[in-house]
Enzyme design. Structure first.
Site, PDB file in Angstrom:
ATOM      1  N   THR A 133      36.359  44.108  39.500  1.00 14.48           N
ATOM      2  CA  THR A 133      37.112  45.357  39.313  1.00 14.48           C
ATOM      3  C   THR A 133      36.576  46.262  38.202  1.00 14.48           C
ATOM      4  O   THR A 133      36.942  47.428  38.125  1.00 14.48           O
ATOM      5  CB  THR A 133      38.585  45.057  38.976  1.00 14.48           C
ATOM      6  OG1 THR A 133      38.610  44.220  37.807  1.00 14.48           O
ATOM      7  CG2 THR A 133      39.299  44.372  40.123  1.00 14.48           C
TER       8      THR A 133
ATOM      9  N   GLU B  77      36.791  36.767  35.729  1.00 14.43           N
ATOM     10  CA  GLU B  77      37.343  37.311  36.971  1.00 14.43           C
ATOM     11  C   GLU B  77      36.520  36.834  38.169  1.00 14.43           C
ATOM     12  O   GLU B  77      37.077  36.438  39.208  1.00 14.43           O
ATOM     13  CB  GLU B  77      37.360  38.847  36.917  1.00 14.43           C
ATOM     14  CG  GLU B  77      37.900  39.458  38.204  1.00 14.43           C
ATOM     15  CD  GLU B  77      37.809  40.975  38.235  1.00 14.43           C
ATOM     16  OE1 GLU B  77      37.960  41.609  37.169  1.00 14.43           O
ATOM     17  OE2 GLU B  77      37.585  41.536  39.314  1.00 14.43           O
TER      18      GLU B  77
HETATM   19  O1  0CG Z   1      36.834  44.283  31.508  1.00 13.32           O
HETATM   20  P1  0CG Z   1      37.185  42.853  31.598  1.00 13.32           P
HETATM   21  O2  0CG Z   1      37.333  42.375  33.023  1.00 13.32           O
HETATM   22  O3  0CG Z   1      36.218  41.965  30.848  1.00 13.32           O
HETATM   23  O4  0CG Z   1      38.613  42.627  30.988  1.00 13.32           O
HETATM   24  P2  0CG Z   1      39.387  43.249  29.756  1.00 13.32           P
HETATM   25  O5  0CG Z   1      40.354  42.216  29.325  1.00 13.32           O
HETATM   26  O6  0CG Z   1      38.470  43.766  28.724  1.00 13.32           O
HETATM   27  O7  0CG Z   1      40.172  44.523  30.302  1.00 13.32           O
HETATM   28  C1  0CG Z   1      40.818  44.625  31.495  1.00 13.32           C
HETATM   29  C2  0CG Z   1      41.574  43.464  31.866  1.00 13.32           C
HETATM   30  C3  0CG Z   1      42.187  42.495  32.156  1.00 13.32           C
HETATM   31 FE1  SF4 Z   2      41.572  45.039  34.982  1.00 11.44          FE
HETATM   32 FE2  SF4 Z   2      41.796  47.409  36.179  1.00 11.44          FE
HETATM   33 FE3  SF4 Z   2      43.806  45.670  36.287  1.00 11.44          FE
HETATM   34 FE4  SF4 Z   2      43.195  46.935  34.037  1.00 11.44          FE
HETATM   35  S1  SF4 Z   2      43.989  47.877  35.934  1.00 11.44           S
HETATM   36  S2  SF4 Z   2      43.649  44.763  34.222  1.00 11.44           S
HETATM   37  S3  SF4 Z   2      40.985  47.020  34.118  1.00 11.44           S
HETATM   38  S4  SF4 Z   2      41.799  45.403  37.204  1.00 11.44           S
END
Ligand code: 0CG
Ligand code: SF4
Length: 300
Positions: free
Chosen positions: A158, A120
């Site tokens: 995020t 991200e």
């Molecule tokens: O928590 P991160 O950003 O590593 O991603 P994950 O795929 O585990 O879960 C939320 C999303 C997209």
């Molecule tokens: Fe990532 Fe939050 Fe979006 Fe879920 S809601 S994909 S944890 S930014």
């Protein structure tokens, strides 16, 4: 609760499933669609092909971009290769991209609080690599500089720990009095809610088990938040990774799951523990979630 899938993850997985239904296998996916080994395995069995880079994708093929978002350079590469792109970037990640573009567009340096090796953050930095400085911790926040300290702002990954990110932001605000703050929290609702829930439970238990994959930022933060409450906390991909050595003396066990971990894996943990002796299950709910994101037109 809340625990397990968030709206962004539901949408991303749905996009791959629907692309497979509509266009047939193979559907290429750049990087893990979400950071969960079980999700990736199931979709691979259905015919999704996960690649690291777009150069591995045949020209013109249907390609899904993962939930964590990509830089404009990756989008340009997709166009060069004439790929049929379906973007599964979570709208809440897209919001941070837009915010960073807005700030760098008016000549500010953006301090991006987050982990530089996370996909991200790589994607967000790619919006304006020369004007974004990643700040990983308080020590970095105490030393970072900007060409014009009066024209700076900050944004966040995020999926950070809310308490930790706030401490880093506080250091930046102290050092750069003119700093522009995000309009709304960049740490998403799902991350915030899961941390609040685990904190409520961690105070009353002897052990915390968080279901999630090791490369999942929000899942790791969940285990860390629990550990900071003073309770042993472990992140496991599934019930098979539970070490029986953790259990003696653990009369009360808190169980949660990161936003990318399928809910049935939590049920498996609970039923496995039930097999070891009498278990009473108590659900602690610190909030409800009703966020739903619409699907992109290619699969809706
Ligand atoms: O928590 P991160 O950003 O590593 O991603 P994950 O795929 O585990 O879960 C939320 C999303 C997209
Ligand atoms: Fe990532 Fe939050 Fe979006 Fe879920 S809601 S994909 S944890 S930014």
């Amino acid at each position: 609760e809340p625990r397990s899938f968030c709206a962004g993850v539901e949408r991303a997985i749905d996009i791959v499933d629907r692309a497979l239904d509509r266009f047939g296998a193979p559907v290429y996916v750049r990087r893990q669609i979400v950071h969960n080994a079980h999700v990736v395995r199931r979709l691979t069995e259905r015919g999704a092909v996960f690649v690291q880079e777009l150069e591995e994708v045949p020209r013109g093929a249907t390609t899904v971009l993962a939930a964590h978002g990509v830089s404009p350079a990756v989008r340009a590469e997709a166009e060069e290769r004439a790929l049929s792109v379906i973007d599964a970037m979570c709208p809440l990640v897209a919001k941070v991209h837009a915010e960073v573009r807005r700030h760098t567009g008016r000549g500010e340096t953006v301090f991006l609080i987050g982990h530089s090796d996370h996909e991200e953050v790589e994607g967000t930095v790619g919006e304006a690599p020369a004007d974004i400085v990643v700040v990983e911790d308080e020590a970095m926040a105490r030393t970072v500089t900007a060409p014009d300290p009066a024209r700076v702002s900050y944004a966040m990954q995020t999926t950070l720990a809310v308490d930790e990110a706030e401490r880093i932001a506080a250091v930046l605000r102290g050092r750069f009095p003119a700093i522009a703050t995000p309009r709304r929290d960049d740490i998403c609702y799902a991350t915030t809610n899961r941390q609040r829930a685990i904190r409520a439970v961690a105070a009353d238990v002897d052990l915390v088990i968080v279901v999630g994959s090791p490369n999942s930022s929000n899942s790791r933060r969940l285990a860390e938040v629990a550990a900071r409450s003073g309770v042993p906390a472990h992140l496991v991909d599934d019930v098979g990774e539970i070490d029986l050595g953790w259990l003696p003396g653990a009369g009360r066990i808190g169980v949660s799951a990161g936003a990318s971990a399928p809910p049935e894996l939590v049920d498996e943990v609970v039923s496995c523990l039930s097999g070891l002796g009498p278990v009473a299950v108590q659900v602690t709910t610190t909030g409800t979630e009703d966020v739903v994101f619409t699907l992109p037109k290619e699969v809706s």
